[in-house]
Each structure stands twice: as C-alpha cells, then as structure tokens.
Design a protein around this motif. Structure first.
Motif, short mmCIF file in Angstrom:
data_model
loop_
_atom_site.label_atom_id
_atom_site.label_comp_id
_atom_site.label_asym_id
_atom_site.label_seq_id
_atom_site.Cartn_x
_atom_site.Cartn_y
_atom_site.Cartn_z
N HIS A 1 32.74 -3.11 16.22
CA HIS A 1 31.71 -4.15 16.10
C HIS A 1 32.23 -5.41 15.41
N SER B 1 38.12 -3.18 14.75
CA SER B 1 36.77 -2.65 14.57
C SER B 1 35.94 -2.80 15.84
N HIS C 1 29.42 -5.73 24.20
CA HIS C 1 30.85 -5.84 24.48
C HIS C 1 31.49 -4.46 24.62
N TYR D 1 36.95 3.24 14.44
CA TYR D 1 35.90 2.49 15.13
C TYR D 1 35.18 1.54 14.18
N THR E 1 26.46 -7.59 14.80
CA THR E 1 25.51 -7.12 15.81
C THR E 1 26.21 -6.80 17.13
N TYR E 2 25.86 -5.65 17.68
CA TYR E 2 26.42 -5.25 18.98
C TYR E 2 25.75 -6.05 20.09
N ARG E 3 26.55 -6.70 20.92
CA ARG E 3 26.03 -7.57 21.98
C ARG E 3 26.53 -7.16 23.37
N ARG F 1 31.03 -7.84 9.21
CA ARG F 1 30.21 -9.01 8.92
C ARG F 1 30.74 -9.79 7.72
N TRP G 1 20.36 -5.76 12.73
CA TRP G 1 21.09 -6.46 13.79
C TRP G 1 20.21 -7.48 14.51
N MET H 1 28.12 -4.37 9.60
CA MET H 1 28.80 -4.57 10.86
C MET H 1 28.13 -5.69 11.65
#
Length: 245
Positions: A132, A130, A122, A167, A118-120, A135, A63, A116
């Motif tokens: 995340h 989804s 949110h 999820y 990148t988690y930022r 991608r 990520w 997936m």
C-alpha cells in the motif's frame, strides 16, 4: 551516527501474552543492551497484552471519510500510533504462535491500517516495496522484528510472518531476527550457556546503533540455534514427559 542527531528514541512493542516473562524478551533485552553500549537511548517498552484494543470493524473510514485516522477513539491504539510515529527505532518482539504472530499483536496490527496509504485498486508491486505504501514514511526510522520459536530451526516456519511484513512495510523496510529454541534455552537455566548465546545479540545491537543496519551475515548468525538437533530432541522429549505428569 545514522539518522537524526541526538538521543535515539527506542520503542519496544512486546507482543507476548506473557509480557515481562516472555522468553523472546530475553534476546530482545540483549539487543537493547547492545544499543545502549554505543549511545544513550530513550527506551520505552509497551506490553500489548496490557492495552485496551478493540478489534478493527473493517469500516475503511481510515482510508476514506477520516483518511489517516481510525474512528475508534476509546482505547489505546491512538496512543501506540503516536509513540510509533515519535520513535527512531521500533522493535516488535513476539513469539511465533501457530506460524504467525500472537493474536493480541495481530489485533493491534489490524488497527494500524490508518498508517498505510489508501488502496486505490493498484496491483501488488513487483519490486518488493510496501503493497500500500507508508502514509508517514521516514527514511531515518528503523523497524526491527525480533521473534523466537520452539522449532529446531527457522526455515519455512516464518514464511507467513515474513510475507506479512514484506507486504506491509516492504522487504527492505525492516530487519527480521528470527531465533529458534529460545524457550528451551531460557528454561534450561544455564547462565554460562545463555550468556554466551546472548553475546551475539548484544554485539548486533551495538552494530545496529552504530551503523543503522544489520548485514545478512549477522542476521544469519542470529538465527543459529543454541543446541544441536540431537540434543534439542532430547530436551523436548524430557519436557513433554514432564508435562504429562
């Protein structure tokens, strides 16, 4: 025919530790038989138990520093990822283990975090998408879960599995086929009863290949148990008596 023209590539990820002896694969193979009835397919089955998979080390490099790529290169996960990306239909087949997927399949799932976004920071989406985001999202790709359990029915016992896939890929990102009592059906060794039960999975596979989807009524039908509750309890009592000998 839905999706891209030409022969469909079907990838089956068999998450059962029993590999080819998996009871779940009996219904998965029936579904595949139905796929073949409507179209020629390019089929590949991967037994996760036979792969070399190192555990995720939570470095989050996929990520960040090496976004989209796992830094672990000396096992089979990159190969599996490429096969997933190249498939038109991905089927994950596995038995229910303690209200979840088998550990070997969870090991692989953890290592596919690079697929997936990148988690930022949110918040969880409220529209069922989804958590995340995918991608490599492809609207022509189809994802199916086929799982069996030893319970009388599938209500409640699959809640954790459903939540995890909701999820990861979103509620509308996959088709979940959850089937009770399969191990007992297979071990009963009644060819006529087994064939009658499997026929609906064959027809579901045929429908899926033709339409690219399964409706709610079909999914509900596939989750109906092969035995009555009373008969199933008798079978289980006999089973556990044999196990104690």
């Amino acid at each position: 025919m839905w999706g891209n023209p030409g022969k469909k590539k079907v990838l089956v990820i068999n998450g059962s530790p029993k590999q080819n002896k998996s009871s779940t694969m009996v219904i998965t193979n029936a579904f595949i038989e139905g796929l073949k009835m409507s179209s020629d397919i390019d089929l590949e089955i991967i037994n996760v138990q036979s792969l070399r998979i190192k555990p995720c080390i939570d470095c989050l490099s996929c990520w960040g520093r090496t976004e989209g790529e796992c830094i672990i290169k000396d096992d089979d996960v990159a190969m599996v990822k490429e096969k997933i990306l190249g498939a038109d239909i991905i089927i994950e087949s596995f038995p229910l283990f303690f209200f979840s997927m088998p550990g070997i399949l969870k090991l692989l799932t953890d290592r596919l975090l690079s697929m997936m976004l990148t988690y930022r920071g949110h918040k969880p989406p409220e529209d069922g998408t989804s958590f995340h985001g995918l991608r490599y999202y492809d609207p022509n790709k189809r994802f199916i879960i086929i799982s069996s359990c030893a319970y009388t029915e599938v209500d409640k016992v699959y809640d954790a599995v459903k939540a995890q896939f909701d999820y990861i890929v979103g509620k509308d990102g996959y088709y979940g086929i959850y089937v009770p009592q399969v191990k007992t059906l297979v071990e009963l060794n009644s060819e006529s009863k087994t064939n009658r039960f499997l026929e609906k999975f064959i027809q579901a596979g045929k429908q899926f290949m033709e339409e690219g989807s399964l409706d709610s009524e079909t999914l509900k039908s596939l989750s109906k148990p092969p035995f009555s509750e009373r008969a199933y309890k008798i079978f289980l009592d006999q089973f556990w008596q044999e196990e104690k000998k």
